[in-house]
Design a protein around this motif. Structure first.
Motif, PDB file in Angstrom:
ATOM      1  N   VAL A  44       0.834  -1.209   0.000  1.00  0.00           N
ATOM      2  CA  VAL A  44       0.000   0.000   0.000  1.00  0.00           C
ATOM      3  C   VAL A  44       0.867   1.256   0.000  1.00  0.00           C
ATOM      4  O   VAL A  44       0.594   2.215  -0.730  1.00  0.00           O
ATOM      5  N   THR A  45       1.933   1.258   0.783  1.00  0.00           N
ATOM      6  CA  THR A  45       2.815   2.431   0.850  1.00  0.00           C
ATOM      7  C   THR A  45       3.471   2.693  -0.494  1.00  0.00           C
ATOM      8  O   THR A  45       3.480   3.828  -0.982  1.00  0.00           O
ATOM      9  N   CYS A  46       4.019   1.656  -1.117  1.00  0.00           N
ATOM     10  CA  CYS A  46       4.645   1.829  -2.432  1.00  0.00           C
ATOM     11  C   CYS A  46       3.632   2.363  -3.443  1.00  0.00           C
ATOM     12  O   CYS A  46       3.907   3.310  -4.182  1.00  0.00           O
ATOM     13  N   LYS A  47       2.467   1.749  -3.464  1.00  0.00           N
ATOM     14  CA  LYS A  47       1.417   2.130  -4.424  1.00  0.00           C
ATOM     15  C   LYS A  47       1.007   3.592  -4.234  1.00  0.00           C
ATOM     16  O   LYS A  47       0.838   4.329  -5.209  1.00  0.00           O
ATOM     17  N   ALA A  48       0.851   4.013  -2.980  1.00  0.00           N
ATOM     18  CA  ALA A  48       0.423   5.382  -2.690  1.00  0.00           C
ATOM     19  C   ALA A  48       1.450   6.413  -3.160  1.00  0.00           C
ATOM     20  O   ALA A  48       1.080   7.541  -3.476  1.00  0.00           O
ATOM     21  N   LEU A  49       2.709   6.022  -3.234  1.00  0.00           N
ATOM     22  CA  LEU A  49       3.760   6.938  -3.676  1.00  0.00           C
ATOM     23  C   LEU A  49       4.031   6.844  -5.180  1.00  0.00           C
ATOM     24  O   LEU A  49       4.949   7.470  -5.696  1.00  0.00           O
ATOM     25  N   GLY A  50       3.226   6.039  -5.906  1.00  0.00           N
ATOM     26  CA  GLY A  50       3.410   5.880  -7.336  1.00  0.00           C
ATOM     27  C   GLY A  50       4.467   4.858  -7.694  1.00  0.00           C
ATOM     28  O   GLY A  50       5.021   4.882  -8.791  1.00  0.00           O
ATOM     29  N   TYR A  51       4.767   3.970  -6.769  1.00  0.00           N
ATOM     30  CA  TYR A  51       5.743   2.899  -6.969  1.00  0.00           C
ATOM     31  C   TYR A  51       5.029   1.562  -6.835  1.00  0.00           C
ATOM     32  O   TYR A  51       3.828   1.510  -6.572  1.00  0.00           O
ATOM     33  N   GLN A  52       5.774   0.483  -7.007  1.00  0.00           N
ATOM     34  CA  GLN A  52       5.265  -0.862  -6.735  1.00  0.00           C
ATOM     35  C   GLN A  52       6.331  -1.596  -5.931  1.00  0.00           C
ATOM     36  O   GLN A  52       7.497  -1.184  -5.927  1.00  0.00           O
ATOM     37  N   LEU A  53       5.942  -2.642  -5.233  1.00  0.00           N
ATOM     38  CA  LEU A  53       6.963  -3.468  -4.599  1.00  0.00           C
ATOM     39  C   LEU A  53       7.861  -4.010  -5.699  1.00  0.00           C
ATOM     40  O   LEU A  53       7.391  -4.373  -6.777  1.00  0.00           O
ATOM     41  N   ALA A  54       9.145  -4.052  -5.452  1.00  0.00           N
ATOM     42  CA  ALA A  54      10.118  -4.400  -6.491  1.00  0.00           C
ATOM     43  C   ALA A  54       9.874  -5.780  -7.076  1.00  0.00           C
ATOM     44  O   ALA A  54       9.531  -6.724  -6.363  1.00  0.00           O
ATOM     45  N   SER A  55      10.043  -5.878  -8.376  1.00  0.00           N
ATOM     46  CA  SER A  55       9.952  -7.158  -9.075  1.00  0.00           C
ATOM     47  C   SER A  55      11.251  -7.392  -9.824  1.00  0.00           C
ATOM     48  O   SER A  55      11.847  -6.467 -10.357  1.00  0.00           O
ATOM     49  N   ILE A  56      11.679  -8.639  -9.837  1.00  0.00           N
ATOM     50  CA  ILE A  56      12.922  -9.024 -10.493  1.00  0.00           C
ATOM     51  C   ILE A  56      12.540 -10.035 -11.565  1.00  0.00           C
ATOM     52  O   ILE A  56      12.268 -11.192 -11.270  1.00  0.00           O
ATOM     53  N   LEU A  57      12.486  -9.594 -12.802  1.00  0.00           N
ATOM     54  CA  LEU A  57      11.964 -10.422 -13.881  1.00  0.00           C
ATOM     55  C   LEU A  57      13.018 -11.278 -14.577  1.00  0.00           C
ATOM     56  O   LEU A  57      12.680 -12.216 -15.285  1.00  0.00           O
ATOM     57  N   ASN A  58      14.298 -10.936 -14.367  1.00  0.00           N
ATOM     58  CA  ASN A  58      15.363 -11.670 -15.058  1.00  0.00           C
ATOM     59  C   ASN A  58      16.703 -11.372 -14.384  1.00  0.00           C
ATOM     60  O   ASN A  58      16.772 -10.589 -13.431  1.00  0.00           O
ATOM     61  N   GLU A  59      17.765 -11.987 -14.916  1.00  0.00           N
ATOM     62  CA  GLU A  59      19.098 -11.802 -14.339  1.00  0.00           C
ATOM     63  C   GLU A  59      19.588 -10.360 -14.470  1.00  0.00           C
ATOM     64  O   GLU A  59      20.328  -9.874 -13.617  1.00  0.00           O
ATOM     65  N   THR A  60      19.159  -9.663 -15.510  1.00  0.00           N
ATOM     66  CA  THR A  60      19.537  -8.258 -15.682  1.00  0.00           C
ATOM     67  C   THR A  60      18.956  -7.414 -14.562  1.00  0.00           C
ATOM     68  O   THR A  60      19.648  -6.567 -13.984  1.00  0.00           O
ATOM     69  N   ASP A  61      17.674  -7.640 -14.236  1.00  0.00           N
ATOM     70  CA  ASP A  61      17.045  -6.928 -13.115  1.00  0.00           C
ATOM     71  C   ASP A  61      17.764  -7.238 -11.806  1.00  0.00           C
ATOM     72  O   ASP A  61      17.971  -6.362 -10.973  1.00  0.00           O
ATOM     73  N   GLU A  62      18.127  -8.503 -11.624  1.00  0.00           N
ATOM     74  CA  GLU A  62      18.822  -8.924 -10.398  1.00  0.00           C
ATOM     75  C   GLU A  62      20.161  -8.197 -10.283  1.00  0.00           C
ATOM     76  O   GLU A  62      20.521  -7.692  -9.224  1.00  0.00           O
ATOM     77  N   ALA A  63      20.905  -8.121 -11.386  1.00  0.00           N
ATOM     78  CA  ALA A  63      22.203  -7.439 -11.388  1.00  0.00           C
ATOM     79  C   ALA A  63      22.033  -5.946 -11.098  1.00  0.00           C
ATOM     80  O   ALA A  63      22.807  -5.360 -10.330  1.00  0.00           O
ATOM     81  N   GLU A  64      21.007  -5.319 -11.702  1.00  0.00           N
ATOM     82  CA  GLU A  64      20.737  -3.902 -11.446  1.00  0.00           C
ATOM     83  C   GLU A  64      20.429  -3.669  -9.972  1.00  0.00           C
ATOM     84  O   GLU A  64      20.919  -2.724  -9.366  1.00  0.00           O
ATOM     85  N   LEU A  65      19.629  -4.544  -9.410  1.00  0.00           N
ATOM     86  CA  LEU A  65      19.287  -4.444  -7.996  1.00  0.00           C
ATOM     87  C   LEU A  65      20.546  -4.595  -7.138  1.00  0.00           C
ATOM     88  O   LEU A  65      20.747  -3.831  -6.196  1.00  0.00           O
TER      89      LEU A  65
END
Length: 144
Positions: A44-65
């Motif tokens: 709810v907090t993330c959504k209210a600020l215009g964000y979402q809970l983080a999602s990691i869709l692939n190894e590239t996202d994991e490396a960025e994180l």
């Protein structure tokens, strides 16, 4: 108090709401909490600020994180366990309900037959299944 600050931030009436809410900006894309809360409150907090809970869709996202968010902390990710039919279930990203096809589970995870229906990323960078009412830091991701 936090909900009031989030509301003020949405309305643009309180410019320091981000700092006051206990969230810290990490790079251009992420916010990390400085306090622990349940999965639902984090969502709810993330959504209210215009964000979402983080999602990691692939190894590239994991490396960025890994390059943006310090390892050494445990926090919620935006994946949940969805029971679709009696003998069919899957892990999905809560913002889209798309299957979490990429995963970086810790050894022995996800916990089979448990009531741990939400996903956390632990201090080592691996994922674990946790009860959704557990207290954890959380990571918000900018919605594109």
């Amino acid at each position: 108090m936090l909900r009031a600050l989030v509301l003020l931030a949405i309305l643009g009436l309180y410019t320091n709401a981000l700092e006051e809410s206990g969230l810290t900006q990490l790079g251009k894309k992420f916010l990390i909490s400085g306090y622990k809360t349940t999965f639902l409150d984090a969502f709810v907090t993330c959504k209210a600020l215009g964000y979402q809970l983080a999602s990691i869709l692939n190894e590239t996202d994991e490396a960025e994180l890994n390059n943006t968010v310090p390892i050494g902390k445990d926090y919620w990710l935006g994946a949940v366990y969805e029971q679709t039919q009696v003998f069919e279930s899957k892990w999905v990203w809560i913002h889209s309900l798309e299957p979490a096809e990429y995963a970086n589970w810790n050894s022995g995870e996800p916990s089979p037959g448990s009531t741990a229906f939400c996903v956390g990323r632990v201090y080592t960078g691996y994922w674990v299944s946790l009860p959704c009412n557990a207290q954890n830091l959380f990571l918000c991701q900018k919605i594109n």
